[in-house]
Design an enzyme around this catalytic site. Sequence first.
Site, short mmCIF file in Angstrom:
data_model
loop_
_atom_site.label_atom_id
_atom_site.label_comp_id
_atom_site.label_asym_id
_atom_site.label_seq_id
_atom_site.Cartn_x
_atom_site.Cartn_y
_atom_site.Cartn_z
N ASP A 200 1.00 -1.02 0.08
CA ASP A 200 0.15 -0.46 -0.27
C ASP A 200 0.93 1.56 -0.43
O ASP A 200 1.62 1.95 1.24
CB ASP A 200 -0.73 0.20 1.40
CG ASP A 200 -1.75 1.26 1.11
OD1 ASP A 200 -1.16 2.00 1.08
OD2 ASP A 200 -3.83 0.96 1.56
N ASP A 203 0.44 4.04 2.79
CA ASP A 203 0.21 3.11 4.15
C ASP A 203 1.90 3.46 4.07
O ASP A 203 3.23 3.86 4.92
CB ASP A 203 -0.03 1.99 4.55
CG ASP A 203 -0.85 1.97 4.68
OD1 ASP A 203 -2.26 2.92 5.42
OD2 ASP A 203 -2.21 1.23 4.48
#
Length: 209
Positions: A200, A203
């Site tokens: 991700d 993230d």
Amino acid sequence: MQGVTVIDHPLVQHKLSLMRNKDTSTAQFRRLLREISTLLCYEVTRDLPLETIQIETPVERTEAVRLAGKKLVLAPILRAGVGLMDGMLDLIPAARVAHIGLYRDPETLVAVEYYFKAPDDIAERLVIVVDPMLATANTAVAALERLKERGVTDLRFVCLVASPEGIERLRAYHPDVPIWTAAIDRGLNEHGYIAPGLGDAGDRLFGTR
Ligand code: URA
């Protein structure tokens, strides 16, 4: 692949491998994204039109060139797209920035808009839409739709890693929008992540997981 440019520059590929490594820290990931985005920006702007002007050097009057037309717009898709802004703005400090807030519903993977702020005259400018990951392409398709609704006709899309599915979908919905990417990976996994990918991007960039 028609309309798709893979940026195979060795520096880009080297930095991308470092970013893919799960042991790369948030700080390193952020710095690498900034560096790589400068290189992507260099490639995506390679054919910008120039105009001739007269200037005076310390020695004599001469003809020179400068970028023609209005300042272009960088349009990061929130939130991970923001990670490419510093590096791109290092190269084009006068660029305008349009923020497009779209997130993927984790269940349906459909794009939901929560923020849109762009220059009033965006329709008259080249707009480069920026998102590190082109996965399902739901958010990219939606972002380009929003921009076209506001009259934008001159569009480019730049990402770091693309899936074949995402490219196919983006090209199907927006065949007029050329794509630049550093890599085309194997495909999407059952969670909608690009494999092998880099996880991700938001993230990893913001250290939220
Ligand atoms: N978004 C990400 O950040 N990573 C993926 O692999 C897919 C979508």
